[in-house]
Design an enzyme around this catalytic site. Structure first.
Site, PDB file in Angstrom:
ATOM      1  N   ASP A  84       0.929  -1.261   0.134  1.00  0.00           N
ATOM      2  CA  ASP A  84       0.016   0.122  -0.027  1.00  0.00           C
ATOM      3  C   ASP A  84       0.878   1.314   0.029  1.00  0.00           C
ATOM      4  O   ASP A  84       0.355   2.452  -0.260  1.00  0.00           O
ATOM      5  CB  ASP A  84      -0.852   0.006   1.368  1.00  0.00           C
ATOM      6  CG  ASP A  84      -2.080  -0.525   1.064  1.00  0.00           C
ATOM      7  OD1 ASP A  84      -2.770  -0.420   0.116  1.00  0.00           O
ATOM      8  OD2 ASP A  84      -2.634  -1.098   2.269  1.00  0.00           O
TER       9      ASP A  84
HETATM   10  C1  GLC Z   1      -1.746  -3.760   5.330  1.00  0.00           C
HETATM   11  C2  GLC Z   1      -2.899  -3.902   4.293  1.00  0.00           C
HETATM   12  C3  GLC Z   1      -2.425  -4.669   3.084  1.00  0.00           C
HETATM   13  C4  GLC Z   1      -1.258  -4.466   2.616  1.00  0.00           C
HETATM   14  C5  GLC Z   1       0.102  -4.430   3.630  1.00  0.00           C
HETATM   15  C6  GLC Z   1       0.989  -3.996   3.001  1.00  0.00           C
HETATM   16  O1  GLC Z   1      -1.289  -4.971   6.074  1.00  0.00           O
HETATM   17  O2  GLC Z   1      -4.009  -4.439   4.970  1.00  0.00           O
HETATM   18  O3  GLC Z   1      -3.555  -4.728   2.195  1.00  0.00           O
HETATM   19  O4  GLC Z   1      -0.997  -5.282   1.730  1.00  0.00           O
HETATM   20  O5  GLC Z   1      -0.387  -3.471   4.652  1.00  0.00           O
HETATM   21  O6  GLC Z   1       1.056  -2.566   2.630  1.00  0.00           O
HETATM   22  C1  GLC Z   2      -0.664   2.686   5.772  1.00  0.00           C
HETATM   23  C2  GLC Z   2       0.187   1.445   6.158  1.00  0.00           C
HETATM   24  C3  GLC Z   2      -0.101  -0.073   5.485  1.00  0.00           C
HETATM   25  C4  GLC Z   2      -1.668  -0.176   5.353  1.00  0.00           C
HETATM   26  C5  GLC Z   2      -2.218   1.081   4.806  1.00  0.00           C
HETATM   27  C6  GLC Z   2      -3.691   0.861   4.799  1.00  0.00           C
HETATM   28  O1  GLC Z   2      -0.215   2.710   4.641  1.00  0.00           O
HETATM   29  O2  GLC Z   2       1.497   1.611   6.425  1.00  0.00           O
HETATM   30  O3  GLC Z   2       0.590  -1.021   6.228  1.00  0.00           O
HETATM   31  O4  GLC Z   2      -1.885  -1.226   4.544  1.00  0.00           O
HETATM   32  O5  GLC Z   2      -1.908   2.429   5.731  1.00  0.00           O
HETATM   33  O6  GLC Z   2      -4.549   1.860   4.337  1.00  0.00           O
END
Ligand code: GLC
Ligand code: GLC
Length: 812
Positions: free
Chosen positions: A484
C-alpha cells in the site's frame, strides 16, 4: 521471557500476570456479534460493523492503555478490586487469564475471595455472556458488593468521539428490574437497542456515567464504589449513558454464588418498535435473556460453542514430533484465520474499527486460510467482494461490512486488487468442487442491472492486467500494489494528504513486477477455472498471456541476482543494484518464485539465495534493504516510515510465507522451515519481552534490523500473515494441497522432521494421511497408496461418494 504458557489440551493460552508488555486480547463471537477482550477485561462489543453499530465505548489513546471494558468491581470492606486487575489495579493475591477459542476466563483472588469469570458469545445469539462466580475461601462470613460497569457507545463509533455538541443531548435509557436498556436514537431512525442484564435481583443501578464515577473521577476510582458504597439510581438524559448493576452478596465460609450478565443487541421491525408511546418494545430482549437465566443455561451455550470449534478444528489436524507446529496448525493459526475472515482489517487494538472495513485484497487473501473451515461462508464472501468490483475489472479498495458497499473514502485503483479475486475464488472451487459459484449473477458496484456471472468478473480481473501494461509490458501499478505504501503516482508534498487517495489513481509509466508474479500465478488458476467450465479457448488465451508475462519478467524484471521490484513514474528501477537504497525487495522475489518464474532457469534459486543474503535477520525476512533514509517524492509512503519500521525495511510478516512457499517450490525444506520458525508465535513466545504482542497470534509487522528495537512486534491479529502462513505450513510444508482433481500430498519438510500424520476432511470425506520419510529427504514422493492401492503421482483421485481415504505417502 514469557508471561504465560500454552495449555494445548484445553486449547488455551494462560496469561499469568496482568502486566503483559501490551494488552493481550482475544475475540469473542463467530457470526454477527463480536467483542474484543483483553487480559485485563478491556475492550468493546459491536454488532456486524465496528464503526456503525458499536455497543460499548472504547477510549483510544487512553492512558494507561486499554482502560475501557466490561468491568466488575468487587467491594470487600475497604478493598475494591477487579478480577482482571484493571481498572482499579488493586494488587491481586492471584491472577490468571485464559484466552481460549472464542472465550476468555479469569481466575483471580483477593483477601480470600475468589472470582472466576467466563466471557463468550453464544453461537446463535447476538449477545455476550459474562458469568461471574464469587467464592468465600475465608473462615468468616463475607459481605460483598458487586458492581458491573459498561459505558455505552452512541452506535456510530466515529461520530461518538467527535460530535459532542449533539451527543451530549441524545443519550436515553430505560431500566426495568435488572435490565438496563440503551435506546439512544431509537426514537428516530434506529430500530435497534442494547441491553445489559443480570439473572438476579439487584440492589441498585446507575445509568449516568457522571453519577456513578463522580466529577473528576474515572473508572479506576468510581465515587459510588469507593465512597458512597451505593448506586444512585440515576437515569441518563444525554451526556454519557452507562450500565451499572449493584448486587449485595453475603457469602458464608466456603460458599459460592454465581451471576449471569448478558450484554445484548436487539432489533424490532419498523411497525413494532414501541410497546406504548416512548416505551421500547422489549419482546426480543426478553426472549434472548430468557435463554440465559441459570448456570445450566450458560453451560449449555458454552458446550455448544466448544462443539462448534471442535468440529471446525477437526477439519485439518496434524500429529508430528514438533509440538509447536502441532499447536499452531491445530489450534491458533486456524483460529486467527477465522478472526481475520470475520474482521478483515477493521477492528483490533491497532485498527480502530472506524477507519477500515473489509479490504478487497485483504479479504480475498483471508479466504485462503479460511475456506476449508466454512466453505458456505467463504462463498457468500466471494460474492460480496465481487459485488463491489467495477465494470472494468478494478475495484474499491475496501467496503463497509454492514452495507456491503464500496467505501469511496478509501479509494480505488490498486492494481493488484482484481487478481486477488481470482485467488480467493480458485481456492474456494479447489476446496469444494462447486463450480456453480462461477455461474452466479453478480453485480458491479452493487448495481444489479449490469450484473454478469462471477466467471465474467474473473475474466475482467484477468483482463484488467492485460489491458493495463506499461512501457516494459509489465502491469501498471496504479495507486499501489500489495504494498500500500509504494505510491509511484502520488507525488505528495503536503502533510496530511492520504498516500492512498492523493494524486492520480493511474499513471501510464510506473509498473509492478510483483503484480506480474501474481498474474503468472493466478492467470494459470484462472485458466484452470475456464477449463473446468469447458472453455478451452479461454484457457488457451489466458495461458498465452501468462507466457508473455513470464517472458517479460525474465527480460525486464530480472536484475542479475534477483527480481526487480518495480519501475517508477520515470521508468527508473526500484529494487535493483542500480539503486542507492531499496536495492532488493521481498515481494517480487517471493511471489515471482512461488509462481514458478525462473524455476527451470535456475533464477528462482538465485533470487531466494539473494533474499537470504540481503534480507534475512534474526526475527524474520525484512521487506527491503537497505532501508530508505530520506523521503522520496516519487516513491511515496514507503519512504515516510523511519528505517526498520513497517513497509520501510520492517519485517512484514505477511510476505515471509511467500518466501517460505517459494523455498518449497524449489524443494528446500530446511530453509522453508527456518523462515516459518522466525515469525511463528509458538517460537517467538520465548522472547515476549522483545516481541511484546500476543504470543499466540501473528502480528503484521516486526521491527527490522534498522529499527531502534529490532524484533519488536506491532499490529497483532488482523493480518494476511494468518492465512498465508496457514497455507504455507498446511499446504506446502506439510504439503496437503487441494487441487481440482483431489487432494495432493507433496510435503517439503526440514531434515529431521520425521514422520507425521494428517487428518483432513475434504468434500465430505475424511482423509487419514500417513507420511513416512525413511531417508529423511526434504522433498519428493516416492510412492503413495490409497486404501491399499498404489497410485501414480501424488494426487489422491477424488471419488464421488467415497467417505474414507487411508493414504500412505512415502517420501524419497
Ligand atoms: C496492510 C494492508 C494490506 C497491505 C499491507 C502492505 O497490512 O492491510 O492490504 O497489503 O499492509 O502494505
Ligand atoms: C498504511 C500502512 C499500511 C496499510 C495502509 C492501509 O499505509 O503503512 O500497512 O496497509 O496504511 O491504508
Amino acid at each position: 521471557m514469557k508471561f504465560g504458557f500454552f495449555d494445548d489440551a484445553n486449547k488455551e493460552y494462560v496469561i499469568t500476570t496482568p502486566k503483559t508488555p501490551l494488552p493481550w486480547i482475544n475475540y469473542l463471537g463467530t457470526n454477527d456479534f463480536f467483542s474484543l477482550i483483553s487480559n485485563t477485561m478491556g475492550g468493546y462489543s459491536f454488532y456486524k460493523d465496528a464503526k456503525l453499530l458499536r455497543l460499548t465505548r472504547y477510549r483510544y489513546n487512553g492512558v494507561p492503555a486499554d482502560v475501557n471494558g466490561k468491568y466488575f468491581y468487587i467491594k470487600d470492606g475497604d478493598t475494591v478490586w477487579n478480577p482482571g486487575w484493571q481498572p482499579t489495579k488493586t494488587a491481586l493475591d492471584s491472577y490468571e487469564c485464559r484466552h481460549g477459542i472464542g472465550y476468555s476466563k479469569w481466575n483471580s483472588s483477593k483477601n480470600d475471595v475468589a472470582a472466576s469469570v467466563l466471557a463468550f458469545v453464544p453461537t446463535d445469539d447476538t449477545c455476550e455472556i459474562n458469568q461471574i462466580k464469587l467464592t468465600n475461601n475465608s473462615s468468616s462470613t463475607k459481605n460483598l458488593k458487586l458492581f458491573s460497569y459498561v459505558e455505552w457507545c452512541l452506535w456510530n463509533a466515529d461520530d461518538d468521539m467527535k460530535n459532542f455538541q449533539r451527543n451530549f443531548s441524545t443519550g436515553e435509557v430505560e431500566v426495568i428490574d435488572s435490565t438496563i436498556y440503551h435506546k439512544t436514537e431509537y426514537r428516530e431512525r434506529r430500530n435497534h437497542y442494547a441491553v445489559y442484564s443480570v439473572n438476579s435481583k439487584i440492589d441498585g443501578f446507575d445509568t449516568s456515567r457522571d453519577a456513578f464515577l463522580g466529577a473528576y473521577h474515572d473508572n479506576h476510582d468510581p465515587e459510588v464504589v469507593f465512597e458512597k458504597g451505593e448506586c444512585t439510581g440515576s437515569i441518563a438524559h444525554g451526556w454519557s449513558p452507562v450500565a451499572v448493576h449493584q448486587i449485595n452478596i453475603t457469602l458464608a465460609p466456603g460458599e459460592s454464588k454465581s451471576f449471569v450478565f448478558v450484554l445484548g443487541y436487539c432489533e424490532n421491525p419498523e411497525d413494532q418498535k414501541w410497546e406504548s408511546k416512548g416505551v421500547v418494545n422489549k419482546a426480543p430482549a426478553k426472549a434472548m435473556l430468557a435463554k440465559y437465566q441459570t448456570d445450566a443455561d450458560v453451560d449449555k451455550a458454552f458446550a455448544k460453542l466448544k462443539e462448534y470449534w471442535d468440529n471446525l478444528l477437526s477439519i485439518y489436524t496434524v500429529k508430528s514430533a514438533n509440538d509447536k507446529v502441532n499447536r499452531m496448525v491445530n489450534i491458533w493459526n486456524q483460529y486467527q484465520c477465522m478472526v481475520t475472515f470475520n474482521m478483515s482489517r477493521s477492528a483490533s487494538y491497532y485498527e480502530s474499527g472506524i477507519g477500515r472495513g473489509m479490504g478487497f485484497r485483504d479479504s480475498n487473501q483471508d479466504l485462503l486460510g479460511f475456506v476449508h473451515l466454512i466453505p458456505e461462508r467463504a462463498r457468500e464472501r466471494i460474492i460480496d467482494i465481487a459485488s463491489t468490483q467495477f465494470q472494468n475489472g478494478s475495484a474499491y479498495h475496501q467496503y463497509q461490512p454492514l452495507t456491503k458497499r464500496g467505501n469511496s473514502d478509501i479509494g480505488s485503483g490498486f492494481n493488484d486488487d482484481p487478481l486477488w479475486l481470482i485467488a480467493g475464488t480458485s481456492a474456494y472451487v479447489r476446496e469444494t468442487g462447486d463450480t456453480s459459484i462461477l455461474k452466479e449473477m453478480v453485480p458491479y458496484d452493487n448495481d444489479m442491472s449490469v450484473a454478469t456471472t462471477l466467471m465474467e468478473h474473473l475474466k475482467r480481473s484477468f483482463d484488467f492486467t492485460v489491458n493495463n501494461k506499461g512501457p516494459h509490458g509489465l502491469p501498471l501499478i496504479g495507486r499501489a500494489d500489495w504494498n500500500d505504501c509504494l505510491n509511484l503516482n502520488c507525488f505528495s508534498e503536503h502533510p496530511g494528504e492520504s498516500f492512498q487517495c492523493f494524486g492520480p489513481s493511474e499513471g501510464p509509466v510506473a509498473e509492478s513486477v510483483f503484480i506480474a508474479g501474481m498474474f503468472v500465478k493466478y492467470g494459470e488458476e484462472y485458466a484452470q477455472l475456464a477449463e473446468l467450465l469447458g472453455d478451452t479457448a479461454e484457457a488457451e488465451r489466458a495461458r498465452k498471456e501468462v507466457q508473455i508475462m513470464y517472458d517479460t519478467v525474465l527480460k525486464d524484471g530480472w536484475d542479475g541476482d534477483w527480481f526487480v521490484r518495480a519501475y517508477d513514474a520515470y521508468s527508473h528501477k526500484i529494487g535493483s543494484k542500480e539503486c542507492e537504497e531499496g536495492k532488493i525487495f521481498i515481494e517480487s522475489n517471493g511471489f515471482c518464485s512461488l509462481a514458478g518464474i525462473g524455476v527451470k532457469e535456475g533464477l528462482a534459486k538465485k533470487a531466494l539465495d539473494s533474499v537470504k543474503e540481503h534480507l534475512d535477520c534474526e526475527y524474520g525476512v525484512m521487506i527491503l534493504q537497505p532501508a530508505y533514509t530520506v523521503y522520496h517524492l516519487e516513491l511515496g509512503e514507503i519512504t515516510s516510515y523511519p528505517p526498520g519500521y513497517k513497509e520501510n525495511a520492517g519485517i512484514f510478516c505477511h510476505n515471509n510465507p511467500w518466501v517460505s512457499i517459494a523455498e518449497t517450490v524449489i524443494g528446500r525444506g530446511d530453509r522453508a522451515f527456518e523462515i516459518y520458525k522466525k515469525t511463528c508465535p509458538a517460537y517467538t513466545e520465548e522472547i515476549s519481552e522483545i516481541h511484546k504482542t500476543e504470543p499466540y497470534v501473528y502480528c503484521q509487522m516486526v521491527a527490522g534490523n534498522d529499527a531502534y528495537i529490532p524484533g519488536e512486534g506491532k499490529n497483532s491479529w488482523l493480518t494476511g500473515t494468518a492465512a498465508w502462513t496457514f497455507c504455507n505450513i498446511s499446504q506446502y510444508i506439510l504439503g496437503v494441497y487441494p487441487t481440482h482433481k483431489g487432494l495432493q500430498v507433496d510435503p517439503c519438510t526440514p531434515h529431521g522432521f520425521g514422520d507425521f500424520t494428517i487428518t483432513r476432511k475434504f468434500r465430505g470425506a475424511t482423509y487419514n494421511i500417513e507420511v513416512k520419510n525413511p531417508n529423511d529427504v526434504e522433498k519428493g514422493v516416492k510412492s503413495m497408496t490409497v486404501n491399499g492401492q498404489n497410485v501414480d503421482g501424488c494426487i489422491i483421485p477424488y471419488v464421488e461418494g467415497q467417505k474414507e481415504y487411508n493414504v500412505v505417502v512415502t517420501m524419497g
